[in-house]
Design an enzyme around this catalytic site. Sequence first.
Site, PDB file in Angstrom:
ATOM      1  N   GLU A 164      -5.149  -8.473  -0.771  1.00  0.00           N
ATOM      2  CA  GLU A 164      -5.885  -8.477   0.368  1.00  0.00           C
ATOM      3  C   GLU A 164      -7.151  -7.940   0.079  1.00  0.00           C
ATOM      4  O   GLU A 164      -7.596  -7.255  -0.730  1.00  0.00           O
ATOM      5  CB  GLU A 164      -5.355  -7.230   1.460  1.00  0.00           C
ATOM      6  CG  GLU A 164      -3.940  -7.479   1.786  1.00  0.00           C
ATOM      7  CD  GLU A 164      -3.561  -6.364   2.812  1.00  0.00           C
ATOM      8  OE1 GLU A 164      -4.553  -5.452   3.383  1.00  0.00           O
ATOM      9  OE2 GLU A 164      -2.549  -6.057   3.201  1.00  0.00           O
TER      10      GLU A 164
ATOM     11  N   GLU B 222       0.950  -1.097  -0.069  1.00  0.00           N
ATOM     12  CA  GLU B 222      -0.120  -0.018   0.040  1.00  0.00           C
ATOM     13  C   GLU B 222       0.799   1.379   0.000  1.00  0.00           C
ATOM     14  O   GLU B 222       0.611   2.141   0.869  1.00  0.00           O
ATOM     15  CB  GLU B 222      -0.858   0.007   1.158  1.00  0.00           C
ATOM     16  CG  GLU B 222      -1.920  -1.178   0.995  1.00  0.00           C
ATOM     17  CD  GLU B 222      -2.931  -1.263   1.966  1.00  0.00           C
ATOM     18  OE1 GLU B 222      -3.162  -0.171   2.581  1.00  0.00           O
ATOM     19  OE2 GLU B 222      -4.223  -1.869   1.681  1.00  0.00           O
TER      20      GLU B 222
END
Lengths: 489, 489, 489, 489
Positions: free
Chosen positions: A263, A146
């Site tokens: 995810e 991220e």
Amino acid sequence: MDAWRACVGTGRMDLALRHDYQESLALIQREIGFRHIRGHGLFSDGMGIYRPYSFLDDEHVRHSFTYLDQVVDTYLELDVRPFLELGFMPDQLASGPETVFWWKGNITPPRSWSAWADLVRATVTHLVDRYGLAEVRQWPIEVWNEPNLPQFWLNADADAYHRLYETTAKTIKEVDAELQVGGPAISPGTDKYLETFADFVIDNDVPIDFVSRHAYTSGPAFHVPFGTHQTLAPASRLLEQFALPRKQLAGTPLADLPVHITEFNSSYRPDNPIHDTAFHAAYLAPVIATGGDLADSFSYWTFSDMFEEEGVPTALFHGGFGLLTHRQIKKPTFHLYAFMARMGGPELSRGPDHLISADSTGRVTVLAWAPVDCTDLRNSPETHHLRLSFPVSGPSAFVLRSRVGEEHGNVWAAWREMGSPRSPLPRQLDWLREAAEPAREHGRLPVTDGRAHLDLTLGRHEVTLLEITPVADETPSWWNDSHLLGGPS
Amino acid sequence: MDAWRACVGTGRMDLALRHDYQESLALIQREIGFRHIRGHGLFSDGMGIYRPYSFLDDEHVRHSFTYLDQVVDTYLELDVRPFLELGFMPDQLASGPETVFWWKGNITPPRSWSAWADLVRATVTHLVDRYGLAEVRQWPIEVWNEPNLPQFWLNADADAYHRLYETTAKTIKEVDAELQVGGPAISPGTDKYLETFADFVIDNDVPIDFVSRHAYTSGPAFHVPFGTHQTLAPASRLLEQFALPRKQLAGTPLADLPVHITEFNSSYRPDNPIHDTAFHAAYLAPVIATGGDLADSFSYWTFSDMFEEEGVPTALFHGGFGLLTHRQIKKPTFHLYAFMARMGGPELSRGPDHLISADSTGRVTVLAWAPVDCTDLRNSPETHHLRLSFPVSGPSAFVLRSRVGEEHGNVWAAWREMGSPRSPLPRQLDWLREAAEPAREHGRLPVTDGRAHLDLTLGRHEVTLLEITPVADETPSWWNDSHLLGGPS
Amino acid sequence: MDAWRACVGTGRMDLALRHDYQESLALIQREIGFRHIRGHGLFSDGMGIYRPYSFLDDEHVRHSFTYLDQVVDTYLELDVRPFLELGFMPDQLASGPETVFWWKGNITPPRSWSAWADLVRATVTHLVDRYGLAEVRQWPIEVWNEPNLPQFWLNADADAYHRLYETTAKTIKEVDAELQVGGPAISPGTDKYLETFADFVIDNDVPIDFVSRHAYTSGPAFHVPFGTHQTLAPASRLLEQFALPRKQLAGTPLADLPVHITEFNSSYRPDNPIHDTAFHAAYLAPVIATGGDLADSFSYWTFSDMFEEEGVPTALFHGGFGLLTHRQIKKPTFHLYAFMARMGGPELSRGPDHLISADSTGRVTVLAWAPVDCTDLRNSPETHHLRLSFPVSGPSAFVLRSRVGEEHGNVWAAWREMGSPRSPLPRQLDWLREAAEPAREHGRLPVTDGRAHLDLTLGRHEVTLLEITPVADETPSWWNDSHLLGGPS
Amino acid sequence: MDAWRACVGTGRMDLALRHDYQESLALIQREIGFRHIRGHGLFSDGMGIYRPYSFLDDEHVRHSFTYLDQVVDTYLELDVRPFLELGFMPDQLASGPETVFWWKGNITPPRSWSAWADLVRATVTHLVDRYGLAEVRQWPIEVWNEPNLPQFWLNADADAYHRLYETTAKTIKEVDAELQVGGPAISPGTDKYLETFADFVIDNDVPIDFVSRHAYTSGPAFHVPFGTHQTLAPASRLLEQFALPRKQLAGTPLADLPVHITEFNSSYRPDNPIHDTAFHAAYLAPVIATGGDLADSFSYWTFSDMFEEEGVPTALFHGGFGLLTHRQIKKPTFHLYAFMARMGGPELSRGPDHLISADSTGRVTVLAWAPVDCTDLRNSPETHHLRLSFPVSGPSAFVLRSRVGEEHGNVWAAWREMGSPRSPLPRQLDWLREAAEPAREHGRLPVTDGRAHLDLTLGRHEVTLLEITPVADETPSWWNDSHLLGGPS
């Protein structure tokens, strides 16, 4: 086809050293069987890989694999392969003090790019030496996590990420050109990031073997002590996020790359009690059942509540991501996955509330789920009816039904009835394990003209698995129920 | 007090060498926990103890404990002690060729009484050497099995049995005077036998530390291929048989001896399907719950279907005695015992259809059972109601109910629905194991003036366990169910 | 290439139900790793496969796989496949009462050839149903055992065996044409039998996929109580027997069939103490090392002393065939096999007293053995010298030597020093396990011009394994042994 | 009497969550069997016990036992009890930022004494609730670690420690008056500290159930990268330190309190290679053998190299304290303890180089050790001779000798010969495990007039165990070695 089991998420890598973790993962593998596992923290200090003799000592650095070997040995013994995520920054290689999580993962770029490359090279080389090239080529390697969020990458600096990606990808390819590297592992919220990243790798001819992103559906957080509540968007929003990379990359040189959703979950908070509910399984059922149309993998975040990003959990049920709590208690979403794992063979048919498969032995499996109201649990329908029909060979079939919902296999409800004991006694853990099991029903199903018909009623938030097998009747010709308490008089 | 768990029966001793047996006994001990175990065949050739070098060679005899040590080591590891039964006759020590069972236990007196005494002495001495005197003194030693039946003792010759008993008992006492020896291990049918035996030991001052007999309730057999059906007397007839020895010996010098019912069951046939039914658990429930009033132990015959008296079983379910089938599938009667094992503390109250206990932690446990019609299963009541009341500390209680009956935990029914597969596939075994589990229900029970009241409805042939514990509520003050999908707007 | 590990022998099939057996086989598989396992008794009554409801009842026959499934499940779990031997005759299918062994295997032809064919068909079909065709096609199926001996086949009637073979082979091929069937599994002594059998199958176009025979080197027996002594021919005689089938079939249509030596050992007696000695490993070493030149498999008879052909063993060491005793104590011949299993890669060179291999990682392994005098143990040389040379990459090598012989890893000697305890105490078993381990020595070996040279001295009856690996030295530059008790002063 | 096994040290408490730790401790308990285990970090943040909802939030504090329960459950399953050490300070309860170790144990007094008392009370109460009062009363509770050193307690402030001790001891006694509390757990170097502490508790009538201190013999450190070298005082200095508390407290009201040496070793550095050597076992042998004369326990610091005070170890052998390395490789000092554990019964006699015991079964055990030069390893004698004599019943004895020294069981030497591989391959780990085993020798010992005499030669740094048992000879009368290859001709 079974992208749903391609990968699962885990708490940080050194948690895999723990016994409870290994027990939990063994159970997961026995009853579900994921192919890869991905988590943070490979290069964080808890794994002890980057080991200068003293502070900022660039001369006496050891790359040390005392723990990494233990972790990977464990994974392979449990028949799951690493999906490596390269990050976070070792404290002594970091360019700044910024960290994320209770366990303090450093989120800054390396203070030395060559030392970073050395670290990557030494680690990948060690893995190839120990596990063999044929094995390691099957482990996707993702660069960072991220980087589009400032919590995870200093200032969410895209140029710095591009440099990190390029340095890393090239270093990996120097070890072996067939190792798989990819990124950018972005969170939802800044979807354009992927396009910019794609332009960068295309323009600069940087190696890339897959693209990755994350998917979540939760809205703003309402915090209470030791917990968080959030609104949820409909589950279809997860599928939209799964689909986005292929859409964004269509027509580019990256169009055919595998897409990994590295995810996903409803909420991204490890303290949101929605994860513990029966609702959660019914909410996710259509996503698990059909997400494979849209991505090559989608990795449930995470298999276990053993997870310390917000500190050590203070209660057995605390809203963790886990399919399992500490000590291996199965949440409803565990059963959703376990039900999928018991389905077999190619898809026969599909509907908005069910999926039907059949394997080569004639076994038919049905996954059915109740629709949910994701704005108010109390508005989800109390019952839901389906009428199903499918081919069965032979004159009749045995059917075993396994049910999870508000009424059955709802261990969180049992725990709350117990008074929400934060540290349950061993006896209470045993009861919870029993309460966590699905209800089982069984019977004979008549078959007419090669088909069976089934009227099915689901309770609120129910997910049901039906396993149907043709009966080869071996009951002896002389059997007579009425003789059980003595023969004919 | 817990005489119900004092002993359990087993197939012949050398079956204890098997892996499946050990797995089964481990499960039994984990979920029930018997204190002793008793079976036939200690001296039969399969155990290999009496080993002359060649036929009728009295010079080169070895008493060999290659297998006995394995068996007893296994028992002690699983925390259960032998209840030794001395028999049958080694082939080469036998006075005739007569045998019983498929596995051919020789039922004749010894051809040499001194060689028999040597065998007994060597065996007991070896056990004391290996396991220690303190340990072996806790193992009752019973002389032979059902000598009142000609199938088990040639001509059912009482004088010969008396000689066997006397020789054996005196030999044992020579090894150590505190070893416990007893008999006569008779079957029902010739109850006077015990009185004659008692007269013999009293008149001749023969050592005796306990008396033993068996109890069964089945009537004449109606045979079908690979199976037998029989009528059953009411279960109260078992209790009458348990009570008989104390009655018969009252006023004699043996009046205070422990009484062991070293075998009991409904039918004495290992191929009677009644053993596999839900009915069977409900039928026996009052016996298990109250038999301890009447005898010091009563040993369920037997813990496992691993049992070859009528040959190797030809189907998974075949009417065996076992609480478990081969491969550890739990029959309803298993659960009856497992429920008893989960009760705790002294008895609070008792009724014709229930038993209530409470332990020092405030946990209350209830065993309840439905009445049965033992002439026709179909006439057993469809439902049965109880109203119970018991003290609970604290403002409310958590209750976990575990149910077994026609509808739940009835694995035999599931197996028949599958088509009675004689050698089920691994997948079918897994399903059967799931179908064998009790249904679980849980909830909160209000408490008023220190008591909880419970209206309970049982299904046909149901046995239910309730575990009730006071709730110490740790639910946080800020908890609000309506916030699960987001906080207050 | 590794024909030595292609198969191993076992006591009769139902012994595989035992826990000690399974523990032993697990150890064998962990440290050696055989691919197939072969033993007698598949159809004998202990396995319970042929199950008429009553004596000679041809109407209500069940083919029952209660035990067979347990046995084969165990094998596959332990990663070893059955090498099926079809025999002996079920008592109720037998044409006469003649038996072999203490456990009474019936050696007569079937009283009904069609019932025999049904038995074979039902068994093979069941195995295919349960384990899959792809799996069962990898299990050679051998018809009967040593039909050339009247102890094993009534009157050693060759015509009757030919009929049995033909009936069986055709039945198997009806189930699936690619299942592998073979014979005649003859003992040494009537070698011509194979040629007659070959003529029969060729002339009658009977299916055959492999040929099999046995090999032993022992001479006449001298019996003592509970034991047998025999002279032994030189081990080269085993190799001659291995070679014979290919010689005999050369030029015939069967010339290219696989040849399986489905049993071999020194003595064929399960009570000959020579099996327990250090001599035995050294005697067999050249056979194990080179037998693969001559046959496709040669199966050591047997992996464990768990073996009851002469009754239950009366002492821990009793001259059994086993690589392991009961309770998993390793005999020297176990280590010979375990050493072979640790060799890796293709053969580098070979001599009359050694074998050298090297694998792709640069690891070199040497198996060396002392020559033996097989007429008098005391005449075997006290020491034996070898000078070996082999290529090693890198500047030096680490060598680990594992030694077994009269002085080391000779547990039988330790047991005799203990006083030959027939049923050792647990403490004695622990000591024996320790005494059974090879001695280990280690050191650095210099490498010159890419080769290492080694002067090796073996003790009497020694078998030695050397594992040599190039050293990649990670000793830090600052390491100094003299600083262990403090730095420079 | 067996004070040497009363306690052992461990790395910080949360390491006990790890699988490798649990495997290691299981091995330790199986082969040694300590009664208690003591380590740091119970209250440090890794255990997650003190959990305010947010920073310095005194309102919403949870005392959380998610991990503590796992740790203590593990200990009790492995049959070892906690020796609790209360410390260090939870970060959010600390009065300052000072920490010790890589894992940052906070060493400051509590910012709130009542919050500290609450923490102690909640923890002890929870343990009593979960494990029972009878159990927890057997766990000594020590207050803090080495408060006499400024590294472990801010400014080594004695008054602050006295307050901490008093607050803690009184809080514990409020939970239950029979719980055992003690201190001051001081390091060597400021021995007077104990007297001051004793005065304080006597003068203020503070509860105290035992006194504790530590013992080490190493001198100044010479650092090299990833390692430390130190001089060592003679081992007798350890015994002097063990003896000191009783001397210091003689004549005071604390004179009869148990004395626990809650840590001892040669060097206090976890990176001193001396811990890995054969020398180390011989150096400590007389301390282990006789320390029980002087103290009620002396706890070897520590059982495993799993220990992170100086960070994650960078190599398999790194000078850690452990009896075992990571992955359960046994160092020579492990064997010293394992040898002690195999001794049995009361002491028969003792010398400067040996200890002899005998148990009630007639087994005699001898521990013998070579003298060492602790200034220069190379000066330790190459051989050392002993002449021993002891009573043996029966005509001869079996003797099993287990040897560890420079030549045998010296795994560190093997590892160095391998090139000191920091992260050994699985194959190398297997070899190291084999190299780590003691050499075994066995034979018969003649007995004359009820005594056996033994001339024993030890190698450099050797520690030897002899186990001697009377022989009850079961060798058959007809046995004749010369018949092994055939009977009499």
